[in-house]
Write a protein that holds these residues in place. Structure first.
Motif, PDB file in Angstrom:
ATOM      1  N   UNK A   1       0.824  -1.201   0.000  1.00  0.00           N
ATOM      2  CA  UNK A   1       0.000   0.000   0.000  1.00  0.00           C
ATOM      3  C   UNK A   1       0.866   1.262   0.000  1.00  0.00           C
ATOM      4  N   UNK A   2       1.895   1.294   0.833  1.00  0.00           N
ATOM      5  CA  UNK A   2       2.783   2.460   0.901  1.00  0.00           C
ATOM      6  C   UNK A   2       3.535   2.635  -0.415  1.00  0.00           C
ATOM      7  N   UNK A   3       4.045   1.543  -0.979  1.00  0.00           N
ATOM      8  CA  UNK A   3       4.760   1.635  -2.251  1.00  0.00           C
ATOM      9  C   UNK A   3       3.842   2.115  -3.374  1.00  0.00           C
ATOM     10  N   UNK A   4       2.606   1.644  -3.398  1.00  0.00           N
ATOM     11  CA  UNK A   4       1.646   2.085  -4.407  1.00  0.00           C
ATOM     12  C   UNK A   4       1.365   3.580  -4.278  1.00  0.00           C
ATOM     13  N   UNK A   5       1.198   4.052  -3.050  1.00  0.00           N
ATOM     14  CA  UNK A   5       0.927   5.479  -2.823  1.00  0.00           C
ATOM     15  C   UNK A   5       2.104   6.341  -3.257  1.00  0.00           C
ATOM     16  N   UNK A   6       3.308   5.881  -2.956  1.00  0.00           N
ATOM     17  CA  UNK A   6       4.504   6.620  -3.364  1.00  0.00           C
ATOM     18  C   UNK A   6       4.599   6.698  -4.882  1.00  0.00           C
ATOM     19  N   UNK A   7       4.321   5.599  -5.541  1.00  0.00           N
ATOM     20  CA  UNK A   7       4.370   5.574  -7.000  1.00  0.00           C
ATOM     21  C   UNK A   7       3.338   6.529  -7.596  1.00  0.00           C
ATOM     22  N   UNK A   8       2.136   6.542  -7.059  1.00  0.00           N
ATOM     23  CA  UNK A   8       1.098   7.444  -7.554  1.00  0.00           C
ATOM     24  C   UNK A   8       1.484   8.907  -7.340  1.00  0.00           C
ATOM     25  N   UNK A   9       2.106   9.208  -6.195  1.00  0.00           N
ATOM     26  CA  UNK A   9       2.515  10.576  -5.904  1.00  0.00           C
ATOM     27  C   UNK A   9       3.517  11.070  -6.946  1.00  0.00           C
ATOM     28  N   UNK A  10       4.529  10.276  -7.251  1.00  0.00           N
ATOM     29  CA  UNK A  10       5.549  10.681  -8.218  1.00  0.00           C
ATOM     30  C   UNK A  10       4.945  10.765  -9.623  1.00  0.00           C
ATOM     31  N   UNK A  11       4.114   9.818  -9.984  1.00  0.00           N
ATOM     32  CA  UNK A  11       3.506   9.817 -11.317  1.00  0.00           C
ATOM     33  C   UNK A  11       2.598  11.025 -11.530  1.00  0.00           C
ATOM     34  N   UNK A  12       2.026  11.556 -10.465  1.00  0.00           N
ATOM     35  CA  UNK A  12       1.096  12.681 -10.575  1.00  0.00           C
ATOM     36  C   UNK A  12       1.793  14.032 -10.650  1.00  0.00           C
ATOM     37  N   UNK A  13       3.101  14.073 -10.443  1.00  0.00           N
ATOM     38  CA  UNK A  13       3.819  15.352 -10.478  1.00  0.00           C
ATOM     39  C   UNK A  13       3.891  15.854 -11.924  1.00  0.00           C
ATOM     40  N   UNK A  14       3.346  17.042 -12.205  1.00  0.00           N
ATOM     41  CA  UNK A  14       3.310  17.526 -13.594  1.00  0.00           C
ATOM     42  C   UNK A  14       4.674  17.950 -14.136  1.00  0.00           C
ATOM     43  N   UNK A  15       5.619  18.266 -13.271  1.00  0.00           N
ATOM     44  CA  UNK A  15       6.913  18.769 -13.734  1.00  0.00           C
ATOM     45  C   UNK A  15       7.890  17.664 -14.135  1.00  0.00           C
ATOM     46  N   UNK A  16       7.512  16.401 -13.911  1.00  0.00           N
ATOM     47  CA  UNK A  16       8.384  15.290 -14.287  1.00  0.00           C
ATOM     48  C   UNK A  16       7.580  14.258 -15.077  1.00  0.00           C
ATOM     49  N   UNK A  17       8.293  13.512 -15.906  1.00  0.00           N
ATOM     50  CA  UNK A  17       7.695  12.382 -16.612  1.00  0.00           C
ATOM     51  C   UNK A  17       8.300  11.111 -16.044  1.00  0.00           C
ATOM     52  N   UNK A  18       7.463  10.230 -15.556  1.00  0.00           N
ATOM     53  CA  UNK A  18       7.909   8.970 -14.981  1.00  0.00           C
ATOM     54  C   UNK A  18       8.183   7.990 -16.110  1.00  0.00           C
ATOM     55  N   UNK A  19       9.469   7.683 -16.338  1.00  0.00           N
ATOM     56  CA  UNK A  19       9.841   6.788 -17.424  1.00  0.00           C
ATOM     57  C   UNK A  19       9.725   5.325 -17.025  1.00  0.00           C
ATOM     58  N   UNK A  20      10.158   4.998 -15.803  1.00  0.00           N
ATOM     59  CA  UNK A  20      10.055   3.614 -15.342  1.00  0.00           C
ATOM     60  C   UNK A  20      10.121   3.564 -13.828  1.00  0.00           C
ATOM     61  N   UNK A  21       9.616   2.463 -13.297  1.00  0.00           N
ATOM     62  CA  UNK A  21       9.652   2.201 -11.859  1.00  0.00           C
ATOM     63  C   UNK A  21      10.110   0.770 -11.665  1.00  0.00           C
ATOM     64  N   UNK A  22      11.096   0.585 -10.816  1.00  0.00           N
ATOM     65  CA  UNK A  22      11.520  -0.766 -10.442  1.00  0.00           C
ATOM     66  C   UNK A  22      11.136  -0.967  -8.985  1.00  0.00           C
ATOM     67  N   UNK A  23      10.478  -2.087  -8.721  1.00  0.00           N
ATOM     68  CA  UNK A  23       9.984  -2.386  -7.378  1.00  0.00           C
ATOM     69  C   UNK A  23      10.642  -3.651  -6.871  1.00  0.00           C
ATOM     70  N   UNK A  24      11.031  -3.622  -5.609  1.00  0.00           N
ATOM     71  CA  UNK A  24      11.606  -4.800  -4.980  1.00  0.00           C
ATOM     72  C   UNK A  24      10.933  -5.077  -3.655  1.00  0.00           C
ATOM     73  N   UNK A  25      10.786  -6.336  -3.330  1.00  0.00           N
ATOM     74  CA  UNK A  25      10.207  -6.747  -2.059  1.00  0.00           C
ATOM     75  C   UNK A  25      11.115  -7.837  -1.496  1.00  0.00           C
ATOM     76  N   UNK A  26      11.654  -7.589  -0.319  1.00  0.00           N
ATOM     77  CA  UNK A  26      12.608  -8.504   0.289  1.00  0.00           C
ATOM     78  C   UNK A  26      12.141  -8.857   1.701  1.00  0.00           C
ATOM     79  N   UNK A  27      12.393 -10.080   2.103  1.00  0.00           N
ATOM     80  CA  UNK A  27      12.065 -10.468   3.471  1.00  0.00           C
ATOM     81  C   UNK A  27      13.359 -10.824   4.200  1.00  0.00           C
ATOM     82  N   UNK A  28      13.284 -10.908   5.501  1.00  0.00           N
ATOM     83  CA  UNK A  28      14.487 -11.250   6.290  1.00  0.00           C
ATOM     84  C   UNK A  28      14.896 -12.703   6.085  1.00  0.00           C
ATOM     85  N   UNK A  29      14.106 -13.465   5.355  1.00  0.00           N
ATOM     86  CA  UNK A  29      14.433 -14.858   5.061  1.00  0.00           C
ATOM     87  C   UNK A  29      15.174 -15.005   3.736  1.00  0.00           C
ATOM     88  N   UNK A  30      15.356 -13.896   3.009  1.00  0.00           N
ATOM     89  CA  UNK A  30      16.068 -13.947   1.720  1.00  0.00           C
ATOM     90  C   UNK A  30      17.530 -14.248   1.918  1.00  0.00           C
TER      91      UNK A  30
END
Length: 97
Positions: free
Chosen positions: A68-97
């Motif tokens: 949920x937090x990562x999705x909100x952050x992505x939406x915030x950056x994508x909504x900024x009119x002064x920048x164009x979001x070219x790509x987003x890389x997402x990672x999810x890691x657990x302490x068992x990795x």
């Protein structure tokens, strides 16, 4: 424990100096930190005027909250009119990795 990461590749508008670039990137980083309590910084393309990379990380005990937090952050950056979001890389890691 889970750690989520995002890396944004941004194209900036009419920017002609690194000073102008900083004036666009710093408010985005500050808003991400303030609104969502994430660790965020400009992480790449520091010597290019019109490109920026922002990286962020968040730690949570619940993958649902983390997503949920990562999705909100992505939406915030994508909504900024002064920048164009070219790509987003997402990672999810657990302490068992």
């Amino acid at each position: 424990m889970y750690v989520g990461t995002l890396s944004f590749d941004l194209l900036l508008g009419d920017v002609h100096s690194l000073k102008e670039k900083r004036s666009l990137v710093r408010p985005i980083v500050a808003e991400l930190q303030r609104k969502y309590a994430v660790s965020a910084a400009e992480t790449g393309s520091q010597d290019l005027h019109r490109r920026a990379e922002i990286g962020l990380a968040v730690v949570s005990g619940d993958t649902g909250h983390l997503t949920d937090v990562l999705d909100r952050c992505e939406r915030l950056v994508a909504a900024r009119p002064e920048v164009e979001l070219l790509s987003v890389r997402r990672g999810l890691h657990s302490d068992e990795d």
